[in-house]
Motif scaffolding. Structure first.
Motif, mmCIF file in Angstrom:
data_model
loop_
_atom_site.group_PDB
_atom_site.id
_atom_site.type_symbol
_atom_site.label_atom_id
_atom_site.label_comp_id
_atom_site.label_asym_id
_atom_site.label_seq_id
_atom_site.Cartn_x
_atom_site.Cartn_y
_atom_site.Cartn_z
ATOM 1 N N GLU A 192 18.566 46.204 24.624
ATOM 2 C CA GLU A 192 18.442 46.884 23.329
ATOM 3 C C GLU A 192 17.443 46.206 22.398
ATOM 4 O OE1 GLU A 192 22.097 47.758 25.365
ATOM 5 O OE2 GLU A 192 21.263 45.858 24.650
ATOM 6 N N GLY A 193 16.897 45.074 22.807
ATOM 7 C CA GLY A 193 15.919 44.374 21.980
ATOM 8 C C GLY A 193 16.490 43.259 21.136
ATOM 9 N N GLU A 194 17.789 42.974 21.269
ATOM 10 C CA GLU A 194 18.402 41.897 20.491
ATOM 11 C C GLU A 194 18.000 40.543 21.074
ATOM 12 O OE1 GLU A 194 22.818 40.146 19.275
ATOM 13 O OE2 GLU A 194 22.621 41.871 20.628
#
Length: 297
Positions: A231-233
């Motif tokens: 998710e890009g975290e």
């Protein structure tokens, strides 16, 4: 008594140490820039809690807070706890003698004071110490004609026992902490990747210098590195378990001689997809935790 010790192996461009590089027809030493570890070699964690707003939570567990204090502050609290208790009750004993008029009738042989031979604040302070430490009365002693003094005597005896139990308990727990026991547990300076029984393994060594055995010793390892999720975290300190024999029971050690701890790099290993060339570019840390009980305690 149970304890645990942690050691760490750092890998990557900022891991410290030296490497050789060819240049100008001769070998040159290139010193790597040393970076701060997540966990030091002696097991100290380089983590500081900043911007803690709810500091009152430390007071809700005051016993653990006192045990975790440095020795200089623990000794200061120990001295202040007794000194303030003695001074507080000395002030009450002196106030009782003052308001009953005992200090004004020191030479009156027909007058029965609350405490015999209490002629000022200093003697009240000494009487307070004698009462709380139960060292016995000599020159100063309470009489039976002072009900408020009897009630104060019972209160000081009870509170004094509570202070003794609390402070002596803190000192006992702090003294019995086996932090120095870890000084005789030695980890190898470096971890190596090599073939063992035809399998690629990450290996390091651990040994105990003392002749007293460590009961129920067990070892585990964690991989600390940054990670970005799908998710890009971005997770700066992601922790991944490294198998050192939990499935086979090899993580439980009989540590009477130096042992080689082995992690097989297979499809379940976090190092499975890392090549030799990628290791020079990766930046991660391996934290090894050894737990056990000291035989003597």
């Amino acid at each position: 008594m149970g304890w645990e010790i942690a050691s760490a192996y750092r890998w990557g461009r900022g891991g410290g140490g030296e490497e050789r590089a060819a240049g100008g027809g001769r070998a040159q030493r290139v010193r790597r820039r040393k970076r701060q570890r997540y966990v030091e070699k002696n097991g100290k964690c380089n983590v500081e809690h900043g911007n803690v707003m709810e500091t009152y939570r430390y007071l809700t567990d005051i016993f653990t807070t006192l045990v975790d204090l440095r020795w200089r502050f623990s000794l200061l609290v120990f001295v202040l706890a007794y000194a303030l208790t003695w001074l507080s009750f000395a002030l009450v004993w002196w106030a009782i003698a003052y308001y009953r008029g005992d200090l004004e009738r020191l030479q009156d042989k027909s007058w029965t004071p609350c405490v015999n031979n209490l002629n000022g604040f200093v003697s009240a302070f000494l009487f307070s110490i004698e009462t709380e430490t139960t060292i016995g009365y000599g020159h100063r002693v309470i009489t039976d004609s002072c009900p408020e003094g009897i009630a104060l005597l019972l209160l000081q005896a009870i509170l004094g026992s509570m202070v003794n139990a609390f402070m002596v308990g803190c000192m006992f727990v702090k003294i019995s902490q086996p932090n120095k026991r870890a000084e005789t547990l030695v980890f190898s300076e470096r971890a190596v990747v090599s073939l063992r029984d035809g399998r690629l393994c990450l290996m390091f060594r651990v040994g105990d210098l003392r002749s007293s055995h460590i009961v129920e010793a067990s070892i585990r390892a964690k991989l600390i590195r940054s990670k970005q999720t799908v998710e890009g975290e971005f997770i700066p300190l992601d922790q991944t378990d490294i198998s050192v024999g939990f499935e086979t029971g090899d993580d439980r050690l009989f540590l009477v001689s130096p042992l080689i701890i082995c992690h097989e790099i297979d499809q379940h290993s976090p190092f499975w997809e890392i090549s030799k060339e990628q290791l020079d570019k990766e930046d991660f840390e391996i934290v090894v935790i050894l737990e056990g009980m000291v035989e003597a305690t």
